[in-house]
Enzyme design. Structure first.
Site, mmCIF file in Angstrom:
data_model
loop_
_atom_site.group_PDB
_atom_site.id
_atom_site.type_symbol
_atom_site.label_atom_id
_atom_site.label_comp_id
_atom_site.label_asym_id
_atom_site.label_seq_id
_atom_site.Cartn_x
_atom_site.Cartn_y
_atom_site.Cartn_z
ATOM 1 N N GLY A 14 0.847 -1.202 0.000
ATOM 2 C CA GLY A 14 0.000 0.000 0.000
ATOM 3 C C GLY A 14 0.878 1.247 0.000
ATOM 4 O O GLY A 14 0.496 2.289 0.526
ATOM 5 N N ASN A 37 6.857 -3.026 -13.543
ATOM 6 C CA ASN A 37 6.363 -4.177 -12.767
ATOM 7 C C ASN A 37 5.605 -3.696 -11.533
ATOM 8 O O ASN A 37 4.835 -4.439 -10.934
ATOM 9 C CB ASN A 37 7.526 -5.101 -12.349
ATOM 10 C CG ASN A 37 8.709 -4.370 -11.727
ATOM 11 O OD1 ASN A 37 8.773 -3.150 -11.758
ATOM 12 N ND2 ASN A 37 9.633 -5.124 -11.160
ATOM 13 N N GLY A 39 2.918 -1.403 -9.211
ATOM 14 C CA GLY A 39 1.544 -0.934 -9.389
ATOM 15 C C GLY A 39 1.148 -0.142 -8.162
ATOM 16 O O GLY A 39 0.751 -0.711 -7.161
ATOM 17 N N HIS A 40 1.348 1.172 -8.217
ATOM 18 C CA HIS A 40 1.030 2.016 -7.059
ATOM 19 C C HIS A 40 -0.379 2.597 -7.217
ATOM 20 O O HIS A 40 -0.666 3.287 -8.183
ATOM 21 C CB HIS A 40 2.060 3.142 -6.924
ATOM 22 C CG HIS A 40 3.407 2.643 -6.465
ATOM 23 N ND1 HIS A 40 4.537 3.398 -6.463
ATOM 24 C CD2 HIS A 40 3.773 1.432 -5.969
ATOM 25 C CE1 HIS A 40 5.552 2.690 -5.995
ATOM 26 N NE2 HIS A 40 5.113 1.487 -5.696
ATOM 27 N N THR A 41 -1.226 2.276 -6.244
ATOM 28 C CA THR A 41 -2.619 2.716 -6.328
ATOM 29 C C THR A 41 -2.840 3.930 -5.431
ATOM 30 O O THR A 41 -2.459 3.914 -4.267
ATOM 31 C CB THR A 41 -3.561 1.583 -5.863
ATOM 32 O OG1 THR A 41 -3.194 0.409 -6.565
ATOM 33 C CG2 THR A 41 -5.021 1.907 -6.117
ATOM 34 N N THR A 128 6.437 -10.655 -13.382
ATOM 35 C CA THR A 128 5.340 -9.894 -13.980
ATOM 36 C C THR A 128 5.415 -9.920 -15.518
ATOM 37 O O THR A 128 4.549 -9.369 -16.185
ATOM 38 C CB THR A 128 5.383 -8.422 -13.517
ATOM 39 O OG1 THR A 128 6.656 -7.879 -13.890
ATOM 40 C CG2 THR A 128 5.208 -8.300 -12.006
ATOM 41 N N ARG A 304 -3.127 -10.929 -10.895
ATOM 42 C CA ARG A 304 -2.998 -12.237 -10.234
ATOM 43 C C ARG A 304 -3.484 -12.153 -8.783
ATOM 44 O O ARG A 304 -3.193 -11.174 -8.088
ATOM 45 C CB ARG A 304 -1.523 -12.675 -10.203
ATOM 46 C CG ARG A 304 -0.974 -13.058 -11.548
ATOM 47 C CD ARG A 304 0.473 -13.506 -11.440
ATOM 48 N NE ARG A 304 1.379 -12.410 -11.127
ATOM 49 C CZ ARG A 304 2.691 -12.572 -10.932
ATOM 50 N NH1 ARG A 304 3.235 -13.760 -10.982
ATOM 51 N NH2 ARG A 304 3.459 -11.541 -10.685
ATOM 52 N N GLY A 416 -8.203 2.540 5.176
ATOM 53 C CA GLY A 416 -9.041 2.562 3.974
ATOM 54 C C GLY A 416 -8.256 3.190 2.850
ATOM 55 O O GLY A 416 -7.213 3.799 3.087
HETATM 56 P P1 IMP Z 1 9.743 -9.159 -11.831
HETATM 57 O O1 IMP Z 1 9.994 -7.949 -11.004
HETATM 58 O O2 IMP Z 1 8.666 -8.979 -12.859
HETATM 59 O O3 IMP Z 1 11.018 -9.722 -12.394
HETATM 60 O O4 IMP Z 1 9.177 -10.325 -10.863
HETATM 61 C C1 IMP Z 1 9.991 -10.913 -9.843
HETATM 62 C C2 IMP Z 1 9.157 -11.167 -8.590
HETATM 63 O O5 IMP Z 1 8.799 -9.925 -7.999
HETATM 64 C C3 IMP Z 1 7.849 -11.921 -8.836
HETATM 65 O O6 IMP Z 1 7.589 -12.747 -7.728
HETATM 66 C C4 IMP Z 1 6.821 -10.801 -8.905
HETATM 67 O O7 IMP Z 1 5.535 -11.244 -8.582
HETATM 68 C C5 IMP Z 1 7.374 -9.862 -7.861
HETATM 69 N N1 IMP Z 1 6.993 -8.460 -8.068
HETATM 70 C C6 IMP Z 1 7.451 -7.603 -8.998
HETATM 71 N N2 IMP Z 1 6.872 -6.411 -8.870
HETATM 72 C C7 IMP Z 1 6.030 -6.499 -7.834
HETATM 73 C C8 IMP Z 1 5.149 -5.563 -7.194
HETATM 74 O O8 IMP Z 1 5.051 -4.393 -7.546
HETATM 75 N N3 IMP Z 1 4.466 -6.054 -6.135
HETATM 76 C C9 IMP Z 1 4.597 -7.331 -5.688
HETATM 77 N N4 IMP Z 1 5.389 -8.221 -6.252
HETATM 78 C C10 IMP Z 1 6.108 -7.812 -7.313
#
Ligand code: IMP
Length: 433
Positions: A14, A37, A39-41, A128, A304, A416
């Site tokens: 978060g 990779n 995802g900041h909400t 990702t 996922r 929240g």
């Molecule tokens: P990659 O960063 O796509 O190479 O993934 C390597 C690992 O880091 C995997 O287990 C991904 O699910 C996890 N991962 C990458 N970015 C995030 C994120 O922003 N949140 C949670 N897990 C992440």
């Protein structure tokens, strides 16, 4: 005042919301590692923004944002994110977004080779699939393309000629795929260079100049400490330094310029992808944690479902240590509102001994059994509470126990997704003290 914010678990703590809060007092917000990779909400009013590459500070007018040299940039994804934000009436351009000349570029062959590797059953990381790992591999292997190369036909040609033959050989001989066309890559990536040219700058100088002028800088970490390539659950990690030290190398700012480190932790634990997760729970309890609250536990980048489990203080303590955390921010406390019992893990049982410090050996970690302390739940809704003293007693006990086990204070509590659903206890802000 210059603050580094990091995730203390396996990402998805978060951070987006806490970055948004702290960026109120910052002049410049910097991404220093990772790529799209993340995802900041951030929720502003009833509108939800999900940012993958651009620092969340862009959502506040009059802030400047930097994508530092430690980030790997997919120019196509970046241009799409810029367009998405413009579509939502966010002011964004070379005046408030600066991209490091030295940031490495994610190329199509990075995404392709990663997909092919991840499709193999042995050695899957559960990435990702954004090409992050292969892009960092090329960076460390000194064959990467940098953002500044997109501005020079001769530089890009030299880099591609050097590397593409080898990539194509691997694609053809190892995976039986067709190779990629040099001409097409040149055309496409020079086009991105033309579109992004005004954004590409010497961001290390820009930041150090701002520091000299006493501007406040917030360095926003992506992913979490347990995904750090050195300190995480290797090899089930991402390929960058997600920890606080990464802010210095990934932005070009010396450690003497960092004033404070803030760690963001979720009130429980989640993880996406493969790899050890000692406090993971399965079945009904996992579904309950995953689906409670207005926003469920599903990846913002990939959709996922996240693996869910109880709070692991062995992990958080390790993060406090590695990052030198001064304050914690706890998020999603409200997700525990309905539970009659809550569990905290403070140590692992391994064979006949107890382990309090996070083990670096994967074989040991895989055989660790969490030892839980049971706490009574508060069973009262918290999302409308704004004053720490008004929290249910049992919730305050939970917070106090976390602070005791972590050895640092919790300065911010989130109950929240909205900006207003926040309780601030300590002065944790980039405002000058
Ligand atoms: P990659 O960063 O796509 O190479 O993934 C390597 C690992 O880091 C995997 O287990 C991904 O699910 C996890 N991962 C990458 N970015 C995030 C994120 O922003 N949140 C949670 N897990 C992440």
């Amino acid at each position: 005042m210059n603050i580094v914010l990091v995730g203390t678990q396996w990402g998805d703590e978060g951070k987006g919301k806490i970055i948004d809060l702290l960026s109120e007092d910052a002049n410049i917000i910097v991404r220093y590692q990772g790529g799209n990779n993340a995802g900041h909400t951030v929720m502003i009013g009833d509108e939800e923004f999900i940012l993958h590459l651009i620092p969340s500070g862009i959502l506040r007018s009059s802030k400047e944002c930097v994508i530092g040299n430690g980030v790997v940039v997919d120019p196509k994804a970046l241009l799409e994110e810029i367009q998405m934000l413009r579509g939502k009436k966010i002011d964004i351009g070379p005046h408030n977004l600066h991209i490091s000349k030295s940031a490495n570029v994610i190329m199509p062959y990075h995404k392709l080779t990663e997909r092919l590797k991840e499709e193999e059953t042995i050695g899957r990381i559960g990435t990702t699939r954004r090409g992050i790992g292969p892009a960092y591999l090329d960076k460390a292997g000194r064959v990467g393309v940098r953002m500044v190369d997109l501005l020079s036909k001769t530089q890009l040609a030299w880099k591609l000629k050097r590397h593409l033959d080898e990539i194509n050989l691997i694609l053809q001989k190892v995976y039986g795929e067709e190779g990629l066309s040099y001409e097409q890559l040149m055309e496409e990536y020079l086009k991105y260079g033309r579109e992004l040219k005004d954004y590409i700058k010497d961001t290390a100088s820009l930041l150090n100049c701002a520091i000299k002028k006493n501007k406040n800088i917030l360095f926003e970490g992506a992913q979490g400490t347990m995904l750090d390539v050195d300190h995480g659950t290797y090899p089930f990690v991402t390929s960058s330094n997600t920890t606080a030290g990464g802010a210095c190398t990934g932005a070009g700012v010396g450690p003497t310029k960092i004033d404070e480190v803030v760690g963001v932790m979720k009130a429980y634990t989640t993880r996406v992808g493969e790899g050890p997760f000692p406090t993971e729970v399965k079945g009904e309890m996992a579904d309950k944690l995953r689906n409670a609250g207005p926003v469920g536990e599903y990846g913002r980048s990939t959709g996922r479902p996240r693996r869910c489990g109880w709070l692991d203080m062995v992990v958080v303590r390790r993060s406090v240590l590695i990052n030198g955390i001064d304050f914690l921010a706890i998020t999603r406390l409200d997700i525990l509102d309905d539970l009659d019992k809550i569990y905290i893990c403070n140590k692992y049982k391994y064979k006949n001994t107890y382990i309090y410090d996070f083990p670096e050996e994967l074989e040991i970690l895989q055989d660790c059994v969490p030892v839980y302390e049971e706490m009574k739940g508060w069973e009262i809704p918290t999302p409308e509470i704004r004053d720490f003293e008004k929290l249910p007693e049992k919730a305050k006990e939970y917070i106090a126990r976390i602070e005791e086990l972590a050895g640092v204070k919790i300065g911010i509590l989130s109950i929240g997704p909205k900006r207003s659903q926040t309780i601030r206890r300590e002065k944790v802000s980039t405002a000058k003290k």
